[in-house]
Design an enzyme around this catalytic site. Structure first.
Site, PDB file in Angstrom:
ATOM      1  N   THR A  24       0.863  -1.189   0.000  1.00  0.00           N
ATOM      2  CA  THR A  24       0.000   0.000   0.000  1.00  0.00           C
ATOM      3  C   THR A  24       0.893   1.230   0.000  1.00  0.00           C
ATOM      4  O   THR A  24       2.125   1.121   0.088  1.00  0.00           O
ATOM      5  CB  THR A  24      -0.882   0.044   1.270  1.00  0.00           C
ATOM      6  OG1 THR A  24      -0.029   0.247   2.410  1.00  0.00           O
ATOM      7  CG2 THR A  24      -1.680  -1.226   1.445  1.00  0.00           C
ATOM      8  N   ASP A  25       0.275   2.404  -0.091  1.00  0.00           N
ATOM      9  CA  ASP A  25       1.066   3.642  -0.095  1.00  0.00           C
ATOM     10  C   ASP A  25       1.879   3.776   1.195  1.00  0.00           C
ATOM     11  O   ASP A  25       3.034   4.198   1.180  1.00  0.00           O
ATOM     12  CB  ASP A  25       0.148   4.866  -0.236  1.00  0.00           C
ATOM     13  CG  ASP A  25      -0.406   4.960  -1.651  1.00  0.00           C
ATOM     14  OD1 ASP A  25       0.162   4.281  -2.546  1.00  0.00           O
ATOM     15  OD2 ASP A  25      -1.400   5.674  -1.849  1.00  0.00           O
ATOM     16  N   CYS A  26       1.243   3.422   2.315  1.00  0.00           N
ATOM     17  CA  CYS A  26       1.953   3.571   3.593  1.00  0.00           C
ATOM     18  C   CYS A  26       2.823   2.370   3.926  1.00  0.00           C
ATOM     19  O   CYS A  26       3.764   2.475   4.716  1.00  0.00           O
ATOM     20  CB  CYS A  26       0.975   3.875   4.720  1.00  0.00           C
ATOM     21  SG  CYS A  26      -0.504   2.856   4.691  1.00  0.00           S
ATOM     22  N   TYR A  27       2.472   1.198   3.360  1.00  0.00           N
ATOM     23  CA  TYR A  27       3.266  -0.023   3.599  1.00  0.00           C
ATOM     24  C   TYR A  27       3.625  -0.639   2.251  1.00  0.00           C
ATOM     25  O   TYR A  27       2.951  -1.547   1.779  1.00  0.00           O
ATOM     26  CB  TYR A  27       2.461  -1.035   4.428  1.00  0.00           C
ATOM     27  CG  TYR A  27       2.220  -0.603   5.850  1.00  0.00           C
ATOM     28  CD1 TYR A  27       3.254  -0.605   6.777  1.00  0.00           C
ATOM     29  CD2 TYR A  27       0.946  -0.228   6.281  1.00  0.00           C
ATOM     30  CE1 TYR A  27       3.030  -0.233   8.087  1.00  0.00           C
ATOM     31  CE2 TYR A  27       0.712   0.137   7.587  1.00  0.00           C
ATOM     32  CZ  TYR A  27       1.755   0.142   8.491  1.00  0.00           C
ATOM     33  OH  TYR A  27       1.532   0.502   9.789  1.00  0.00           O
ATOM     34  N   PRO A  28       4.685  -0.123   1.587  1.00  0.00           N
ATOM     35  CA  PRO A  28       4.953  -0.549   0.211  1.00  0.00           C
ATOM     36  C   PRO A  28       5.489  -1.978   0.059  1.00  0.00           C
ATOM     37  O   PRO A  28       5.335  -2.589  -0.979  1.00  0.00           O
ATOM     38  CB  PRO A  28       6.003   0.469  -0.260  1.00  0.00           C
ATOM     39  CG  PRO A  28       6.639   0.988   0.992  1.00  0.00           C
ATOM     40  CD  PRO A  28       5.595   0.934   2.051  1.00  0.00           C
TER      41      PRO A  28
END
Lengths: 128, 502
Positions: free
Chosen positions: B128-132
């Site tokens: 995800t954007d916060c957890y690439p």
């Protein structure tokens, strides 16, 4: 004394046990037997004092004889002394002493392996 | 006379508290009387060490760089539940390894960690954007993690039903190996040393109470899942820090043919506040009853074979139908004694102070079975009731003709009173023709030891009978001993054809 006798049947079907009983006059109790087309394995019980005579007679007839003393091996680091093995043994080999510690009387063992399967901690094995 | 918890804790702090193991309490009360025992004893220590499947631990692994939101997590290839925050997971004791099966489960991972071994953590994510980050693989020990908090939803059963097996085959169950024809009895629990039997009213056992958990100072969260103290089957939910645990009191196990599980050592210290506590903790194994249930019957309501006390179970022999049957304990009484002794040394050494429950457990509660909306399919729903049978005196040739005419493979054999006495299959007839020609009667070739089912038996149970015996049909015998139908593998298709409904 219990003896594990292994023999080849390639040379024909010799009446190994009957012959040994006849020659030595010692009565042999057969505890377990696995006979296949090529070879056989028999667990016998003989009086302690006749162990050597029987071993010698059977070895002379071409069999291999192994004395069974510590048949059930317990891994002390795995065993928790639960007793799951006790009631599955048909020979009363396993029991508790007064401190609830597992005791093994291998002299009664017929190597059936039920205790090995029943142990939840995989702490028991039969002699190699 | 009454004692306050503050007084008991003062004595513990001063090193003057007297703790007694629960199994020794009856003799002390006999000797000193209830009042004398109340004066002399401050704490009764209990203990149990047995298989507690409903156990596991929450982990926080710390954040990696770049960070990952772990969607799926495996520890030594045993899957942990990761449907919580980014680097949290819960590993259950009975989850099996994806590579080694039940011989290595969640319990084994927990034991490895407590033993100080490193465990391979593998994680997957969609990114995800916060957890690439999408994948991660690393070896971690207990020390490397922020938390490793054991939380066991259900521990320390008040008592547990003992098990035997009247069927004709060996069963491999969570109650261990059960020999056929009621050849043995297995049981679990430490009897008079177990925590709840020493306080069945749950006055001193409840939320917030400090306990011994696998060698660590743990705590009771509250009632355990499926708790049923109203009918003698109370349970506890417990927690403790895995960093303080020891493999002396935490062991992984695998029950052959069943699953992996965790052996948990657990003890509750009971403050001796008043005469009521003295009387409850003076319980003996002779007073603690359970039942021996027949695990040979695959119903939720297994029939009871008899009532039994823990004293009888611990004696090693139990009488069943006039015969002495050997018992096996699945929990370790020796280890349970060690737990209670260890707890006693903690209390007398001033290491553990006691507390009363911050919230009491409801002692009236009983666990209910699942509310079945849809009844599981039974044999009567799908069995074939158009019966073609034969009597045992008929010729083999007659049997062959009947099988052909009915286009069937199984012919139940009935006696003069219409009772099932055997079964003949097309294979039996082929075998008879191949070896002896066509002479002889059905009686000579039929299988006499028939595996059968009943109209009310669950299809799942009947299907297991087909599998275990490697056969393709079961005669269906009703409660009056009369043949009611036949269930063949073909009938099982009905379950899929139209979707089974009530």
């Amino acid at each position: 004394m219990k003896l594990l006798v292994t023999f080849s049947r390639k040379g024909g079907k010799q009446p190994l046990i009957a012959q040994t009983v006849k020659d030595t006059g010692v009565l042999i109790n057969v505890e377990r037997a696995f006979i296949e087309s090529n070879e056989g394995e028999v667990l016998i019980d003989v009086p302690d004092e006749d162990t050597e005579i029987i071993s010698a007679a059977m070895e002379k007839a071409g069999a291999r004889v192994k004395k069974i003393e510590d048949s059930v091996i317990r891994d002390e680091s795995e065993c928790v002394n639960c007793g799951a093995c006790i009631s599955v043994c048909p020979q009363d080999v396993l029991s508790f002493d007064e401190t609830w510690t597992l005791c093994i009387d291998s002299s009664k063992c017929v190597l059936c392996g039920k205790c090995v399967e029943a142990c939840p901690h995989q702490a028991l094995s039969l002699l190699p | 006379m009454e004692k306050t918890i503050e007084l008991i804790n003062t004595r513990i702090r001063d090193g003057n508290a007297r703790a007694i193991r629960a199994d020794q309490m009856p003799d002390i009360v006999d000797e000193l009387g209830v009042e004398g025992a109340l004066r002399e004893v401050d704490v009764v220590t209990t203990g149990t060490f047995g298989a507690m499947c409903s156990s596991g631990a929450f982990f926080n692994f710390g954040h990696s760089d770049p960070p990952i939101r772990m969607e799926k997590v495996w520890m030594n290839e045993v899957e942990a539940y990761a449907g919580i925050a980014a680097v949290d997971a819960y590993l259950g004791a009975t989850q099996k390894s994806e590579t080694q099966g039940i011989s290595y489960g969640g319990a084994h991972v927990l034991e490895d960690l407590v033993a100080g071994n490193s465990v391979r953590l593998r994680a997957q994510s969609r990114g995800t954007d916060c957890y690439p980050r999408k994948t991660l693989e690393i070896d971690l020990t207990l020390e490397d993690m922020n938390q490793a908090t054991m939380v066991n939803p259900r521990n320390s059963y008040q008592s547990y039903v003992a098990a035997s097996n009247t069927s004709d085959r060996t069963l491999h169950t969570y109650m261990g190996t059960l020999l056929p024809n009621a050849g043995n009895v297995s049981y679990s629990g430490a009897g008079c040393l177990s925590p709840i039997p020493n306080d069945p009213g749950l006055r001193t056992i409840g939320s917030g109470v400090p306990i011994f958990l696998c060698g660590a100072e743990g705590m009771i969260i509250g009632e355990g899942t499926q708790a049923s103290p109203g009918n003698g089957f109370g349970t506890l939910m417990t927690t403790g820090d895995m960093n303080d645990m020891s493999t002396d009191f935490l062991r992984a196990a695998t029950f052959k043919g069943y699953n992996s599980t965790l052996y948990v050592g657990l003890g509750v210290p009971i403050p001796v506040l008043d005469e009521e506590v003295v009387r409850q903790t003076a319980v003996r194994d002779e007073d603690l009853k359970t039942t021996i249930a027949d695990y040979g019957v695959s119903n939720r309501n297994r029939p009871d074979l008899r009532e039994v006390t823990y004293a009888e179970l611990k004696s090693g022999l139990v009488e069943m139908d006039g015969e002495e049957v050997k018992t096996s304990s699945l929990s370790s009484y020796k280890k349970a004694l060690e737990v209670a002794d260890e707890l006693k040394s903690w209390v007398e050494g001033g290491r553990m102070q006691l507390a009363l429950p911050t919230r009491r457990i409801n002692t009236e509660k009983t666990a209910r079975p699942m509310r079945d909306r849809a009844r599981a399919p039974q044999v009567r729903d799908i069995m074939n009731t158009s019966l073609v049978t034969i009597s045992e005196d008929e010729k083999i040739q007659t049997a062959a003709k009947r099988l052909l005419r009915g286009e069937i493979n199984h012919l139940p054999v009935l006696d003069d009173t219409n009772r099932l006495v055997g079964i003949v299959t097309t294979f039996d007839i082929a075998k008879a023709v191949a070896s002896n020609g066509k002479g002889g009667t059905v009686r000579d070739i039929m299988t006499k030891r028939v595996v059968y089912t009943s109209p009310a038996e669950a299809v799942d149970v009947a299907t297991r009978k087909l599998e275990m015996n490697n056969i393709s049909a079961l005669p269906v015998v009703d409660e009056n001993g009369k043949l009611a139908g036949i269930l063949s593998a073909i009938n099982l298709g009905k379950l899929f054809e139209r979707g089974w409904k009530r």
